[in-house]
Every structure is written in structure tokens, then in C-alpha cells.
Design an enzyme around this catalytic site. Structure first.
Site, PDB file in Angstrom:
ATOM      1  N   TYR A 116      43.011  32.458  43.774  1.00  0.00           N
ATOM      2  CA  TYR A 116      42.469  33.331  42.692  1.00  0.00           C
ATOM      3  C   TYR A 116      41.280  32.805  42.203  1.00  0.00           C
ATOM      4  O   TYR A 116      40.822  31.760  41.909  1.00  0.00           O
ATOM      5  CB  TYR A 116      43.750  33.473  41.479  1.00  0.00           C
ATOM      6  N   PHE A 167      36.994  31.519  34.027  1.00  0.00           N
ATOM      7  CA  PHE A 167      37.663  30.366  33.254  1.00  0.00           C
ATOM      8  C   PHE A 167      38.496  29.473  34.044  1.00  0.00           C
ATOM      9  O   PHE A 167      39.034  28.569  33.556  1.00  0.00           O
ATOM     10  CB  PHE A 167      38.556  30.937  32.087  1.00  0.00           C
ATOM     11  N   ASP A 168      38.484  30.196  35.476  1.00  0.00           N
ATOM     12  CA  ASP A 168      39.502  29.313  36.221  1.00  0.00           C
ATOM     13  C   ASP A 168      39.467  29.890  37.823  1.00  0.00           C
ATOM     14  O   ASP A 168      39.234  31.071  37.916  1.00  0.00           O
ATOM     15  CB  ASP A 168      41.231  29.087  35.636  1.00  0.00           C
ATOM     16  N   ILE A 181      51.765  33.870  33.855  1.00  0.00           N
ATOM     17  CA  ILE A 181      52.107  35.079  32.691  1.00  0.00           C
ATOM     18  C   ILE A 181      52.630  36.192  33.299  1.00  0.00           C
ATOM     19  O   ILE A 181      52.625  36.456  34.558  1.00  0.00           O
ATOM     20  CB  ILE A 181      50.476  35.462  32.687  1.00  0.00           C
ATOM     21  N   TYR A 194      47.979  36.330  27.364  1.00  0.00           N
ATOM     22  CA  TYR A 194      48.176  35.158  26.671  1.00  0.00           C
ATOM     23  C   TYR A 194      48.169  35.664  25.200  1.00  0.00           C
ATOM     24  O   TYR A 194      48.524  34.894  24.126  1.00  0.00           O
ATOM     25  CB  TYR A 194      47.149  34.163  26.748  1.00  0.00           C
ATOM     26  N   PHE A 221      41.790  39.063  37.378  1.00  0.00           N
ATOM     27  CA  PHE A 221      42.138  38.079  38.428  1.00  0.00           C
ATOM     28  C   PHE A 221      41.608  38.784  39.615  1.00  0.00           C
ATOM     29  O   PHE A 221      42.367  39.602  39.952  1.00  0.00           O
ATOM     30  CB  PHE A 221      43.236  37.599  38.370  1.00  0.00           C
TER      31      PHE A 221
END
Length: 575
Positions: free
Chosen positions: A67, A77-78, A97, A123, A140
Site C-alpha cells: 500500500y 505519509f506511509d 483503521i 483516525y 490508500f
């Protein structure tokens, strides 16, 4: 000429796994480039690449994904792709999540999708410092690489099953089946407590610990799984002492078992009373099975329980054993079992005396079968020719076949074999049940056969004390011939046994109007009058007793009331 049977009058006579399919949650059907909402909480999915097949993961499954996560402005961010390591987690367990749990359940293996996840499913108002601000909608880009199915077998958390190797076909073993498995059991510290490279056991009897039997009933041939077993399905509070090659299992220990279902032999109960058991040694071909009246050719070896061979045909290139089903040419258990077999099937039959040679000694080809013997047969169904079904016949053939079945029924009735006779009459009627294409003369013949067969079948049902069916069969006759005395007479007999005396009287009187001199009907009328007289006496006595009790209770109540009135007034304690 119609042959019918008379019955004694009046007093002379006195029917696998509610397992539900585990279907994946339905997701949106998308084409590449399309975007749709999943559910009603704002989660959106855009298909980037189609996946394989139809299967999707379910809650409890261990999934593996790549992902990349970004904010709506494109800030990353990731990314597991940047780390070079796929991300694994258990679906539906709150490890990620909520938007992921909901979205990834809709994906197929190899699928690539872009999920837009609102803050409430990500979040929330807290965000995830320092990279994700509060109330952020996230995107995502997810690729579902694979998943391992993990199932809670008993729905109580006692046994979790993770599939390591998929099995074949769709069948699962049942309680009576004999399974062959390989397994290795370990404690949580990795120490091996038991191992087998191949053991055979009956599912309902189990082996090693209760978890094995529970698990194999959910497995397919060739399937390999990892079981996580809690103490209640392992060895509980007491544990297990060491024995032979098996190490001890401490009290309240969790166990991990690697289990492979190598194969199994299907075992079925041919009869409802479990007295004819069939174990399939080799599966047959196709779906066809012999019907009643089929000519079968088999290889057959009959043995006593001590191994003594009393019958052998079709072995070592010798002539095959041939017989016609449902014709009493072989013992009942063998006759019933062969009708459940497919061409090429090899089976082992265990037949109790009631379906074998009974309480009498029987001289067979190679040995004597003692009284009350349970016998075993190894049988291979080499070929069979089915008896022609009605839909394969022309009109003349249907009428001829019905007549033949009727005559067979008559012979069986005279021999006192009422169950088999009843089946012949039923088969006869089925041949001519639908006569809309018959010519007038053929319709007359068919009607005469239906009347005769239903009457004779009613006679069988009366003998078998199946009075409700006897009444229904007679009613069918009366729908064709309203003045059929025998149908009225037999229906009256059924009504008497069902304690419908008024209906019985109506049929008897109608029969006497049609045929006043019929001796059997007269005798039945006399017996009915006696029964009604007896019934009326009992009824009168019942009500008499009831009224007497009511009168007695009334008297007691009256006496109590009088006694109360006669009591002196209480004395006033004040001066």
C-alpha cells in the site's frame, strides 16, 4: 382379468452440514477506472487493476498487501512499497483503521484499488501525529497480494484454522467416514508433543485430541491447515501424560497442530436403522445408479465376520454375478446397497442378520452361514442396465409395464410380502399416471389398471396398519368410480381404525345401497354397529361419572355454605 384381495372384517384386523455457505460480503462491481461508494459511511473505492477469480477475504483471514497512503493534497505519509516488505494483518479484528477492514473485504487476489477513506473510518478528530492531521480524509493505493483463510471452527474461539494448502473438490468427511491424516502437534514453546506420518481413524471416534475430529469435518481432500487449539479442545485442565512416542501436554495448554487430510473412505448407512453399512473403497463414475428392476453385474465376495468365505463370483476372470434388483434374487441388504452404487464403485458392506439370512442357517456356495450371522460383502459394480422408465416408453409399453407390475404385486401380496407388493402397485400407477396423450381405448385400460392397483395397494396398507394411506388410495378410486363398493368398503375399514365411525357408517350404508347382498359389507356393518354401541356406552359412562362428580362437588359446596350459616355470632369482647 382384475385380481383383487379380500381382507378380514372388523375385529379380525386390529415415514448432510446445515452448513451455510460462507459467502463474501458483496462489494461494488467495478470496471477499471470506475469509482463507487462502499456502504453508506463515505468510503469510496476506485478500481485500478482487476483481480483473479471471485473469492474475497473474510473477517479472521490473514491478508498480505502492498500500500501507499497519502493525504488528499498528495502528501505521502506511509508506504510498504518503499520499505520493500508487504504488510500483513488479520482482517476484521481492529488491527487497522475501519476503512481498511471494510474496503479490503471487497478485493480479489491480485486486485489493485484506490480507497478514499473519510476521517470517521480513519483516525477521526485526533489524527495521528505527526503525519496525519485531525479530521483528515485519506487515500490508500492498495494491492491485495494474498490471504490465508483463518476460521473459528467452533464459533467459540476454541479452534482457529488457517489454510496452508487448498484441498480438492468440495466434499468434507462426515462422522462415519474413515479418514487418513498426517499431523504434528506442538506446544506454544515449539516443543513437539505428537507426530504421525499417516494414521487412519473414524471421524466420530476421533484421534489424539477432540480438535482433530472437529477440524477434519471442515477440510477437503489434500487440504493442509494450521490449527490453534485452546485447552477445551485439547487436553483441558488435566493435560496429558507422556505415552509411547508422545510427550506430555501440561494442564491448560494451548496446542498448535499442523494437519493434512490425505484421503478418506466414505461410510454411509444404507438403511435408517443402521443395520446395512456401506464403506466406499473406490469411487464410481458419473451419477447414474441402478433403479428398481435393473439388471446388475458385479464382482462379489461374501464373508462371515471370522473371515470365512461363503460366496465368491467374478474374481480371477471368472463369470460375473448377475441379478435383477428388487426381485428378491439376493438378500435384502445386498439388494438395497447395490441401488446406491455407481458404475465402477468398489465397496465393503456390513449387513446385520435382519437384512441377510436371518435366524435360519443358510447353505451357500462355499460355506454354511450360521443363524443370526452378520455378513460382509466386498462388491464391485461392473455394469448395469436400468429398467426402462415411463418417459422412455410409448403408450402401449406403459400399459403393458403397468399390467406387469400389477401382476408382480399380486404374487407378492399372496405371499404376504405387503411392503414389496405396495411398491409394485405404486410403480404400476406411475407408468399410466399421465394419460392425456392416450387414445380413448387406452384411457379405459389405464383407468381399469389405476382402479385395480390403488384398491390392491389399499389392501396392502390396511394389512400394514397404514390406515391413513389406505383411506387416501380408496378416495382416489372413488374419484374415478364413485360407486365402487370395494373402495367404499375398504375406506370404511380404514375409517373404523382411525376412529372416524360416522364416516365409516356413511361409506358402509352407501355400499349397501349399491350392493345390498354383499356379505363382506354386511359383516362390516354389523361390526361397526357393535363398535358404535360400545363407544356410546363408554361415552355415556364417561359423562355419567363426570356429572356424578360435579353433583358430589355441588353437594359438598352446599353443605359448607349451610354449615357457615349455622355458626353462632362471635362474642363482643367489650363489656
Amino acid at each position: 382379468m382384475e385380481e383383487d384381495f379380500e381382507l378380514p372384517t372388523g375385529d379380525e384386523m386390529m415415514m448432510n452440514n446445515g452448513d451455510q455457505l460462507d459467502l463474501p460480503d458483496e462489494g461494488p462491481m467495478l470496471k477499471v477506472g470506475e469509482e463507487k461508494e462502499i456502504g453508506n459511511q463515505g468510503l469510496k473505492k476506485k478500481l485500478l487493476k482487476e483481480g483473479e477469480g471471485w473469492d474475497t477475504p473474510d473477517n479472521g483471514d490473514e491478508v498480505e498487501v502492498h500500500y501507499t497512503g497519502t493525504l488528499l493534497d498528495g502528501t505521502q505519509f506511509d508506504s510498504s512499497r518503499d520499505r520493500g516488505t508487504p504488510f500483513k494483518f488479520t482482517l476484521g479484528q481492529g488491527q487497522v483503521i475501519k476503512g481498511w477492514d471494510l474496503g479490503i473485504k471487497t478485493m480479489k487476489k491480485g486486485e489493485n484499488a484506490l480507497f478514499t477513506i473519510p476521517a470517521d473510518l480513519a483516525y477521526g478528530s485526533s489524527g495521528s501525529a505527526p503525519t496525519i492531521p485531525p479530521n483528515a480524509t485519506l487515500q490508500f493505493d492498495v494491492e491485495l497480494l494474498s490471504w490465508s483463510s483463518i476460521k473459528d471452527i467452533c464459533k467459540d474461539g476454541g479452534i482457529f484454522k488457517k489454510i496452508l494448502v487448498e484441498g480438492e473438490k468440495w466434499e468434507n468427511p462426515k462422522d462415519l467416514d474413515e479418514v487418513i491424516v498426517r499431523y504434528e502437534a506442538q506446544l506454544e514453546d515449539g516443543s513437539v508433543v505428537a507426530r504421525s506420518d499417516g494414521v487412519e481413524f473414524t471421524v466420530k471416534d476421533g484421534h489424539f485430541c477432540p480438535a482433530l475430529a472437529r477440524a477434519v469435518k471442515t477440510m477437503k481432500k489434500g487440504e493442509k491447515v494450521l490449527l490453534t487449539v485452546k485447552p477445551q479442545y485439547g487436553f483441558g485442565e488435566k493435560g496429558k501424560p507422556a505415552s509411547g512416542d508422545e510427550s506430555a501436554v501440561p494442564p491448560n495448554a494451548n496446542i498448535q497442530i499442523t494437519l493434512e487430510l490425505v484421503d478418506w473412505k466414505t461410510v454411509t448407512e444404507v438403511t435408517d436403522d443402521k443395520k446395512v453399512i456401506k464403506k466406499i473403497l473406490k469411487e464410481g463414475d458419473g451419477y447414474e445408479r441402478p433403479n428398481e428392476g435393473a439388471v446388475v453385474k458385479v464382482k462379489l465376495i461374501g464373508k462371515l465376520q471370522d473371515g470365512t468365505v461363503f460366496f465368491k463370483k467374478g474374481q480371477d476372470d471368472s463369470e460375473l454375478f448377475e441379478f435383477k434388483t428388487d426381485e428378491e434374487q439376493v438378500i435384502d441388504g445386498l439388494d438395497r446397497a447395490v441401488s446406491t452404487m455407481k458404475k465402477g464403485e468398489l465397496a465393503l458392506l456390513t449387513i446385520a442378520p435382519e437384512y441377510a439370512f436371518g435366524s435360519s442357517e443358510s447353505q451357500q456356495e462355499l460355506a454354511v452361514v450360521p443363524p443370526n450371522s452378520t455378513v460382509c460383502y466386498e462388491i464391485e459394480l461392473v455394469s448395469f442396465d436400468k429398467e426402462k422408465e415411463s418417459w422412455d416408453m410409448n403408450t402401449d409399453e406403459k400399459i403393458e409395464a403397468a399390467g406387469k407390475k400389477k401382476e408382480e404385486g399380486n404374487v407378492l401380496f399372496k405371499a404376504g410380502k405387503y411392503v414389496k407388493a405396495s411398491k409394485r402397485y405404486e410403480k404400476a400407477v406411475k407408468f399410466i399416471e399421465y394419460d392425456s396423450s392416450f387414445r380413448e381405448e387406452e384411457k379405459k385400460q389405464a383407468k381399469a389398471l389405476k382402479v385395480a392397483c390403488n384398491l390392491n395397494n389399499a389392501a396392502c396398507k390396511l394389512k400394514l396398519k397404514d390406515y391413513k394411506q389406505a383411506e387416501k388410495l380408496c378416495t382416489k378410486v372413488l374419484e374415478l368410480e364413485s360407486r365402487n363398493v370395494k373402495a367404499l368398503y375398504r375406506r370404511a375399514q380404514a375409517y373404523i381404525q382411525l376412529a372416524d365411525l360416522d364416516l365409516a357408517e356413511f361409506d358402509i350404508k352407501k355400499a349397501l345401497e349399491i350392493d345390498p347382498d354383499n356379505r363382506d359389507v354386511k359383516l362390516e356393518h354389523k361390526a361397526l354397529k357393535e363398535k358404535m354401541k360400545e363407544y356410546n356406552k363408554k361415552e355415556a359412562k364417561f359423562y355419567g361419572n363426570m356429572f356424578a362428580k360435579m353433583s358430589k362437588l355441588g353437594s359438598l359446596e352446599s353443605n359448607k355454605a349451610e354449615a357457615k350459616e349455622a355458626e353462632p355470632m362471635s362474642v363482643d369482647s367489650e363489656a
